[in-house]
Motif scaffolding. Structure first.
Motif, mmCIF file in Angstrom:
data_model
loop_
_atom_site.group_PDB
_atom_site.id
_atom_site.type_symbol
_atom_site.label_atom_id
_atom_site.label_comp_id
_atom_site.label_asym_id
_atom_site.label_seq_id
_atom_site.Cartn_x
_atom_site.Cartn_y
_atom_site.Cartn_z
ATOM 1 N N UNK A 8 19.197 79.175 36.472
ATOM 2 C CA UNK A 8 20.170 80.026 35.776
ATOM 3 C C UNK A 8 19.798 80.164 34.305
ATOM 4 N N UNK A 9 19.226 79.113 33.745
ATOM 5 C CA UNK A 9 18.839 79.084 32.330
ATOM 6 C C UNK A 9 17.317 78.971 32.226
ATOM 7 N N UNK A 10 16.610 79.743 33.014
ATOM 8 C CA UNK A 10 15.153 79.639 33.127
ATOM 9 C C UNK A 10 14.437 79.899 31.811
ATOM 10 N N UNK A 11 15.026 80.694 30.926
ATOM 11 C CA UNK A 11 14.347 80.998 29.661
ATOM 12 C C UNK A 11 14.142 79.750 28.810
ATOM 13 N N UNK A 12 15.032 78.773 28.942
ATOM 14 C CA UNK A 12 14.862 77.512 28.212
ATOM 15 C C UNK A 12 13.696 76.706 28.774
ATOM 16 N N UNK A 13 13.340 76.931 30.017
ATOM 17 C CA UNK A 13 12.269 76.165 30.658
ATOM 18 C C UNK A 13 10.885 76.592 30.197
ATOM 19 N N UNK A 47 28.175 75.185 49.258
ATOM 20 C CA UNK A 47 26.971 75.083 50.094
ATOM 21 C C UNK A 47 26.393 76.468 50.370
ATOM 22 N N UNK A 48 27.251 77.441 50.654
ATOM 23 C CA UNK A 48 26.767 78.799 50.898
ATOM 24 C C UNK A 48 26.083 79.364 49.658
ATOM 25 N N UNK A 49 26.686 79.155 48.507
ATOM 26 C CA UNK A 49 26.093 79.644 47.257
ATOM 27 C C UNK A 49 24.767 78.945 46.980
ATOM 28 N N UNK A 50 24.716 77.648 47.201
ATOM 29 C CA UNK A 50 23.492 76.883 46.992
ATOM 30 C C UNK A 50 22.398 77.327 47.962
ATOM 31 N N UNK A 51 22.788 77.655 49.173
ATOM 32 C CA UNK A 51 21.825 78.157 50.157
ATOM 33 C C UNK A 51 21.224 79.471 49.682
ATOM 34 N N UNK A 52 22.033 80.322 49.049
ATOM 35 C CA UNK A 52 21.522 81.585 48.509
ATOM 36 C C UNK A 52 20.507 81.340 47.392
ATOM 37 N N UNK A 53 20.811 80.407 46.495
ATOM 38 C CA UNK A 53 19.873 80.075 45.413
ATOM 39 C C UNK A 53 18.580 79.536 46.014
ATOM 40 N N UNK A 54 18.702 78.617 46.940
ATOM 41 C CA UNK A 54 17.533 78.016 47.588
ATOM 42 C C UNK A 54 16.655 79.092 48.226
ATOM 43 N N UNK A 55 17.262 80.039 48.933
ATOM 44 C CA UNK A 55 16.497 81.095 49.593
ATOM 45 C C UNK A 55 15.723 81.935 48.581
ATOM 46 N N UNK A 88 21.175 85.488 38.099
ATOM 47 C CA UNK A 88 22.609 85.741 38.318
ATOM 48 C C UNK A 88 23.178 84.983 39.515
ATOM 49 N N UNK A 89 22.376 84.766 40.531
ATOM 50 C CA UNK A 89 22.844 84.023 41.707
ATOM 51 C C UNK A 89 23.034 82.556 41.347
ATOM 52 N N UNK A 90 22.081 82.001 40.603
ATOM 53 C CA UNK A 90 22.203 80.611 40.144
ATOM 54 C C UNK A 90 23.378 80.474 39.179
ATOM 55 N N UNK A 91 23.570 81.454 38.329
ATOM 56 C CA UNK A 91 24.672 81.452 37.375
ATOM 57 C C UNK A 91 26.024 81.421 38.105
ATOM 58 N N UNK A 92 26.190 82.277 39.100
ATOM 59 C CA UNK A 92 27.435 82.304 39.876
ATOM 60 C C UNK A 92 27.647 80.989 40.625
#
Length: 127
Positions: A8-13, A47-55, A88-92
């Motif tokens: 979600x905050x990839x720019x810091x990475x 879990x559903x939201x995390x599954x979306x990020x993982x995918x 945006x998916x990680x943010x949500x």
């Protein structure tokens, strides 16, 4: 949550790690293939939201050419558009998870007790 934050905050990475480490750290906690590991601490929606990020992270990882993965630069990865699609998916997902707070790291809890200003928590509470 920390691994979701990293996308979600990839720019810091960009200044903290290389692209390969960015992915490999995520996959230290999630499988390369299949669904995320079972975790009774998550609600069904979390879990559903995390599954979306993982995918999405898995798709981005698979998209990077295999031989290039270890040496991909941030500029090359950013140019693919993947970090912008994952963000945006990680943010949500973080917003959803932070509604309940965070579990203590030094003891078992039935419900999360920490609401301690962890990165982005203040931002989400204001929304």
């Amino acid at each position: 949550m920390e691994q979701v934050l990293s996308h979600a905050d990839w720019q810091a990475r960009v200044t903290e790690s290389d692209v390969y480490e960015h992915f490999e750290t995520f996959f230290d906690f999630f499988p390369y293939d299949g669904e995320p590991y079972p975790n009774d601490a998550l609600t069904r929606d979390e879990r559903a939201a995390l599954t979306d990020v993982h995918a999405l992270v898995k798709q981005a990882y698979d998209w990077l050419p295999h031989l290039k993965r270890r040496h991909a630069t941030w500029d090359e990865y950013i140019a693919t558009g993947w970090p912008q699609r994952i963000e945006p998916v990680a943010d949500q997902t973080l917003k959803l998870m932070l509604k309940r707070g965070r579990f203590a790291e030094d003891r078992e809890e039935d419900v999360p007790s920490r609401n301690d200003g962890w990165p982005w928590q203040v931002r989400y509470e204001a929304e």
